[in-house]
Design a protein around this motif. Structure first.
Motif, short mmCIF file in Angstrom:
data_model
loop_
_atom_site.label_atom_id
_atom_site.label_comp_id
_atom_site.label_asym_id
_atom_site.label_seq_id
_atom_site.Cartn_x
_atom_site.Cartn_y
_atom_site.Cartn_z
N ALA A 1 -0.43 -4.46 6.21
CA ALA A 1 0.10 -4.26 4.85
C ALA A 1 1.56 -3.85 4.88
CB ALA A 1 -0.72 -3.19 4.13
N VAL B 1 0.85 -1.19 0.00
CA VAL B 1 0.00 0.00 0.00
C VAL B 1 0.89 1.24 0.00
CG1 VAL B 1 -1.86 1.24 1.16
CG2 VAL B 1 -1.77 -1.27 1.27
N PHE C 1 -4.97 -0.48 6.85
CA PHE C 1 -4.28 -1.71 6.43
C PHE C 1 -3.21 -2.05 7.47
CE2 PHE C 1 -5.64 0.54 2.60
CZ PHE C 1 -6.31 -0.44 1.89
N THR D 1 -7.40 2.42 -6.04
CA THR D 1 -7.03 1.11 -6.55
C THR D 1 -7.38 1.04 -8.02
OG1 THR D 1 -7.38 -1.28 -6.26
CG2 THR D 1 -9.27 0.15 -5.91
N LEU E 1 -2.97 5.02 6.81
CA LEU E 1 -2.70 3.73 6.15
C LEU E 1 -2.66 2.59 7.17
CD1 LEU E 1 0.02 3.07 3.44
CD2 LEU E 1 -0.27 1.51 5.34
N TYR F 1 -2.89 -0.59 -3.49
CA TYR F 1 -3.70 0.52 -3.02
C TYR F 1 -2.82 1.72 -2.73
CZ TYR F 1 -7.29 -3.05 -2.28
OH TYR F 1 -8.17 -4.07 -2.47
N VAL G 1 -8.82 5.96 -0.47
CA VAL G 1 -8.03 4.79 -0.86
C VAL G 1 -8.27 4.56 -2.34
CG1 VAL G 1 -7.60 2.34 -0.49
CG2 VAL G 1 -8.26 3.78 1.44
#
Length: 350
Positions: free
Chosen positions: A108, A87, A105, A261, A101, A130, A259
């Motif tokens: 992550a 990420v 996550f 993606t 973040l 992401y 976020v």
């Protein structure tokens, strides 16, 4: 004593059963991700139907919280299984983007990039699954450069929004007293948010690229007359002490993060649109009228200059609703007749 031991034994037995069921559930989630080679669409927690709850009704909201946390862990495991647990964020460890973040996550691999554009590029190329970026602040307003990047990167979508309360603190080396501080360093926004506090103490402030770098500068300086304005998490990261907490004058200061993606937008109770219209009288009003006539609540609308086209603009709107429903499809069809360009930027749940 015997009764206490019996209770503990029963709890341990239940824990062992739950561990087996947890492993079974996670493996099923992983298998589903492997088969489709993408993240399965998120669905709400499966709660018992009315009258089917097996225990005390007061436990039902606790069970709902438990399921939501379990589904979040399931999502994180699916990301790892698919190799999509990288990420991207802009800045350094301890910055507010990094904090957001980590909350979104927690397991992550957080990857730092020097600019917001680099975060978009990492997501576009698949280098990161992401990206987490600031989008709006309740005190300072829009992060316009990020919105412009959303417009520029046509194949990048918004899949989630997250509101992070921003609490600024005065940080210094351990053992430092407030009376010793002679100078402060931080990001310009953090300084502005804390200006009333700084004025009361008569402290001058120097600008830094971000709050985390300011804290790092104080930590490495060895100077007990220097302080930084940053988060409590940043203080812990760099081994600093909090001299004064909550020094920002706006107590409701919140930054909204998005976020991004490459995956197409999925289910949610909000969706956002980017569109352009002819630069003619009444065209924007027709768009707003179509949204109102379709029964959608427009939570916000923003305009930004069109890149390379002087004095013309593109627009961003956020609507309540689910874009896969028939009413939403009908609205999008109606808007395409009015707009020059129309794109569903994101689908998410607040």
């Amino acid at each position: 004593m015997q009764e206490k031991n019996t209770t503990q034994e029963r709890l341990q037995q239940i824990d062992r059963q739950m561990a087996r069921l947890f492993c079974q559930r996670m493996e099923l989630a992983a298998s589903e991700a492997r088969q489709s080679q993408q993240l399965p669409q998120q669905t709400p927690p499966a709660l018992p139907e009315a009258g089917q709850w097996p225990g005390d009704e007061a436990l039902l909201p606790y069970y709902k919280d438990y399921l939501e946390q379990l589904k979040a862990l399931e999502r994180q495991y699916q990301l790892q299984v698919l190799g999509r647990d990288r990420v991207a964020y802009q800045g350094v460890e301890g910055a507010f983007s990094h904090i957001a973040l980590r909350r979104l996550f927690p397991r992550a691999k957080a990857v730092s990039y020097p600019t917001w554009a680099a975060v978009f590029e990492a997501v576009r190329t698949g280098e990161a699954a992401y990206g987490v970026l600031p989008f709006e602040n309740s005190h300072a307003g829009d992060v316009s450069a990020v919105l412009d990047l959303c417009f520029a990167y046509q194949d990048v979508n918004v899949c989630q929004v997250y509101d992070l309360p921003v609490r600024q603190n005065l940080l210094a080396l351990p053992g430092t007293k407030l009376a010793q501080i002679r100078r402060v360093v931080s990001h310009p926004q953090a300084i502005a948010q804390s200006q009333a506090f700084l004025d009361r103490l008569g402290l001058p402030a120097d600008q830094c690229v971000n709050t985390a770098l300011a804290a790092k500068q104080v930590a490495e300086s060895g100077d007990m007359t220097l302080a930084a304005i940053a988060s409590e998490e940043t203080a812990q990261l760099y081994g600093l002490s909090v001299l004064a907490a909550g020094i920002n004058s706006d107590g409701d200061n919140t930054t909204r993060f998005i976020v991004i993606t490459k995956q197409p937008p999925q289910a949610g109770d909000r969706f956002s649109l980017l569109f352009t219209v002819d630069h003619k009288a009444g065209m924007l009003a027709r768009v707003i009228q179509a949204i109102g006539e379709a029964g959608f609540n427009m939570e916000c609308i923003k305009s930004r200059p069109m890149p390379g086209v002087p004095f013309e603009y593109y627009f961003y709107v956020e609507l309540e609703g689910q874009p896969d429903r028939q009413a939403s499809k009908a609205l999008l069809a109606a808007l395409r007749k009015v707009c020059n360009t129309l794109r569903v930027l994101g689908v998410y749940t607040k």
